[in-house]
Enzyme design. Structure first.
Site, PDB file in Angstrom:
ATOM      1  N   GLU A  38       1.941 -12.203  13.234  1.00  0.00           N
ATOM      2  CA  GLU A  38       2.520 -10.987  13.824  1.00  0.00           C
ATOM      3  C   GLU A  38       2.398  -9.882  12.778  1.00  0.00           C
ATOM      4  O   GLU A  38       2.677 -10.115  11.594  1.00  0.00           O
ATOM      5  CB  GLU A  38       4.003 -11.212  14.170  1.00  0.00           C
ATOM      6  N   ASP A  50       0.820  -1.217   0.000  1.00  0.00           N
ATOM      7  CA  ASP A  50       0.000   0.000   0.000  1.00  0.00           C
ATOM      8  C   ASP A  50       0.853   1.265   0.000  1.00  0.00           C
ATOM      9  O   ASP A  50       1.963   1.274   0.537  1.00  0.00           O
ATOM     10  CB  ASP A  50      -0.915  -0.021   1.241  1.00  0.00           C
ATOM     11  N   GLY A  51       0.286   2.322  -0.567  1.00  0.00           N
ATOM     12  CA  GLY A  51       0.939   3.637  -0.534  1.00  0.00           C
ATOM     13  C   GLY A  51       1.448   4.109  -1.886  1.00  0.00           C
ATOM     14  O   GLY A  51       2.084   5.166  -1.972  1.00  0.00           O
ATOM     15  N   HIS A  66       2.064   3.043  -9.044  1.00  0.00           N
ATOM     16  CA  HIS A  66       1.875   1.593  -9.207  1.00  0.00           C
ATOM     17  C   HIS A  66       3.072   0.970  -9.932  1.00  0.00           C
ATOM     18  O   HIS A  66       3.503  -0.135  -9.609  1.00  0.00           O
ATOM     19  CB  HIS A  66       0.565   1.302  -9.952  1.00  0.00           C
ATOM     20  N   ARG A 112      -4.792  -0.892   9.416  1.00  0.00           N
ATOM     21  CA  ARG A 112      -5.949  -1.773   9.216  1.00  0.00           C
ATOM     22  C   ARG A 112      -5.542  -2.915   8.283  1.00  0.00           C
ATOM     23  O   ARG A 112      -4.513  -2.840   7.622  1.00  0.00           O
ATOM     24  CB  ARG A 112      -7.140  -1.000   8.644  1.00  0.00           C
ATOM     25  N   ASN A 146     -11.047  -2.883  -4.798  1.00  0.00           N
ATOM     26  CA  ASN A 146     -10.294  -1.935  -5.626  1.00  0.00           C
ATOM     27  C   ASN A 146     -10.975  -1.640  -6.967  1.00  0.00           C
ATOM     28  O   ASN A 146     -10.588  -0.703  -7.674  1.00  0.00           O
ATOM     29  CB  ASN A 146      -8.853  -2.421  -5.848  1.00  0.00           C
ATOM     30  N   TRP A 147     -12.019  -2.419  -7.313  1.00  0.00           N
ATOM     31  CA  TRP A 147     -12.779  -2.117  -8.545  1.00  0.00           C
ATOM     32  C   TRP A 147     -13.490  -0.776  -8.429  1.00  0.00           C
ATOM     33  O   TRP A 147     -13.951  -0.227  -9.429  1.00  0.00           O
ATOM     34  CB  TRP A 147     -13.816  -3.209  -8.825  1.00  0.00           C
TER      35      TRP A 147
HETATM   36  C1  IPE Z   1      -5.356  -2.647   0.272  1.00  0.00           C
HETATM   37  O1  IPE Z   1      -5.055  -1.308   0.052  1.00  0.00           O
HETATM   38  C2  IPE Z   1      -5.355  -3.392  -1.027  1.00  0.00           C
HETATM   39  C3  IPE Z   1      -4.059  -3.549  -1.674  1.00  0.00           C
HETATM   40  C4  IPE Z   1      -2.922  -3.062  -1.269  1.00  0.00           C
HETATM   41  C5  IPE Z   1      -4.071  -4.312  -2.885  1.00  0.00           C
HETATM   42  P1  IPE Z   1      -6.207  -0.221  -0.137  1.00  0.00           P
HETATM   43  O2  IPE Z   1      -5.527   1.057  -0.426  1.00  0.00           O
HETATM   44  O3  IPE Z   1      -7.190  -0.691  -1.142  1.00  0.00           O
HETATM   45  O4  IPE Z   1      -6.906  -0.217   1.280  1.00  0.00           O
HETATM   46  P2  IPE Z   1      -7.725   0.918   2.013  1.00  0.00           P
HETATM   47  O5  IPE Z   1      -8.728   1.456   1.056  1.00  0.00           O
HETATM   48  O6  IPE Z   1      -6.743   1.967   2.431  1.00  0.00           O
HETATM   49  O7  IPE Z   1      -8.330   0.241   3.198  1.00  0.00           O
HETATM   50  C1  IPE Z   2      -1.794   0.128  -3.232  1.00  0.00           C
HETATM   51  O1  IPE Z   2      -1.513   1.482  -3.288  1.00  0.00           O
HETATM   52  C2  IPE Z   2      -2.058  -0.466  -4.590  1.00  0.00           C
HETATM   53  C3  IPE Z   2      -3.420  -0.969  -4.776  1.00  0.00           C
HETATM   54  C4  IPE Z   2      -4.373  -0.903  -3.890  1.00  0.00           C
HETATM   55  C5  IPE Z   2      -3.727  -1.571  -6.059  1.00  0.00           C
HETATM   56  P1  IPE Z   2      -2.673   2.548  -3.301  1.00  0.00           P
HETATM   57  O2  IPE Z   2      -3.059   2.822  -4.715  1.00  0.00           O
HETATM   58  O3  IPE Z   2      -3.799   2.145  -2.418  1.00  0.00           O
HETATM   59  O4  IPE Z   2      -1.933   3.798  -2.709  1.00  0.00           O
HETATM   60  P2  IPE Z   2      -2.552   4.878  -1.724  1.00  0.00           P
HETATM   61  O5  IPE Z   2      -3.054   4.132  -0.533  1.00  0.00           O
HETATM   62  O6  IPE Z   2      -3.648   5.576  -2.471  1.00  0.00           O
HETATM   63  O7  IPE Z   2      -1.402   5.774  -1.400  1.00  0.00           O
HETATM   64 MG    MG Z   3      -4.133   2.411  -0.449  1.00  0.00          MG
END
Ligand code: IPE
Ligand code: IPE
Ligand code: MG
Length: 251
Positions: A215, A28-29, A45, A202, A76-77
């Site tokens: 963990e 994530d991020g 990405h 989370r 994510n859709w």
């Molecule tokens: C979780 O990240 C899903 C993936 C990293 C693939 P999200 O960015 O979708 O999660 P939320 O929306 O912050 O909970």
């Molecule tokens: C995780 O990064 C990748 C996917 C969920 C596919 P994010 O796209 O959720 O990145 P942030 O959370 O918006 O920074």
């Molecule tokens: Mg995210």
């Protein structure tokens, strides 16, 4: 380059004889990483995909047996269609390159999640990597794609219910192992360590059943900035924990 991250302490020493067997990561991020640089989210990405390569290779090199990553969730859709298609495009490109290198790396690549909503070409690439993986004995990488922990448990519950109503099983006799056997993760030990970068505290529907006694390691570092040193910090944190599974320390 961690442009906006505070200076990090040097990575602690990791005891390579006490590594977790199974490490899972919520990658994530990516979006925030790109935004901080004034770049489109898709650039984040792409950078995240590079980090995946680096960290998967590091895990293989140090001897982690199972490495599971959350690449795309059932939720994510909801994202803009252009972002979803950019992520799918990156996956497509990654798998094409991975297929060429699998013979050399001997990494077994599996997918957890319902692949049927994906483009036929991407589904075919996933099947192809699965087919090539058979017979390899290297590290197993599980890519969670259109994956949701609740969806996975629901599917298992439906399958067990169908077996019961067909008279093949008796509900009273069902145990945890029966449910585990219907998950995407069947045959894979539960994760020992679940890592979530990006500062979110989370689980976002990741491995809900399997991580009952995992963990957790949370860090503010965004996934594209996640380095081998950060992995060492996660591993050292894991090694400092006492896993009691509801019991008491054997001291
Ligand atoms: C979780 O990240 C899903 C993936 C990293 C693939 P999200 O960015 O979708 O999660 P939320 O929306 O912050 O909970
Ligand atoms: C995780 O990064 C990748 C996917 C969920 C596919 P994010 O796209 O959720 O990145 P942030 O959370 O918006 O920074
Ligand atoms: Mg995210």
């Amino acid at each position: 380059m961690a442009l906006f991250s505070p200076r990090r302490a040097p990575a602690p020493a990791v005891d390579m004889s006490r590594l977790p067997r199974h490490v899972a990561v919520i990658m994530d991020g990516n979006g925030r990483w790109a935004k901080r640089r004034g770049l489109p989210r898709t650039a984040g990405h792409a950078a995240g995909a590079e980090t995946f390569r680096t960290i998967a290779t590091y895990c293989r090199d140090i001897g982690i047996k199972y490495f599971t990553v959350y690449a795309f969730s059932t939720e994510n859709w909801k994202r803009p269609a252009e972002e979803v298609s950019a992520i799918m495009g990156l996956l497509n490109q990654y798998l094409r390159e991975a297929i060429e290198k699998m013979e050399r790396d001997r990494i077994r690549l599996h997918f957890w999640g319902d692949l049927t909503p994906l483009a036929p070409e991407l589904q075919a690439l996933c099947r192809e990597t699965g087919r090539i993986s058979e017979g390899y004995d290297g590290m197993e990488v599980n890519v969670c794609l259109n994956y949701g922990g609740r969806d996975e448990i629901l599917r298992a519950a439906r399958a067990l219910a169908a077996e019961c109503s067909a008279g093949l099983r008796c509900p009273e006799e069902l145990g945890e192992a029966d449910l585990s056997a219907h998950l995407w993760s069947r045959d894979v030990p539960d994760p020992d360590l679940v890592i979530r970068p990006s500062g979110e505290l989370r689980v976002s529907n990741f491995l809900l059943w399997q991580s009952a006694y995992a963990e957790y390691y949370f860090t503010d570092v965004l996934w594209p900035d996640f380095s081998k040193a950060e992995m060492d910090r996660a591993l050292a944190a894991y090694q400092s924990r006492s896993r009691r599974y509801g019991g008491v320390d054997g001291r």
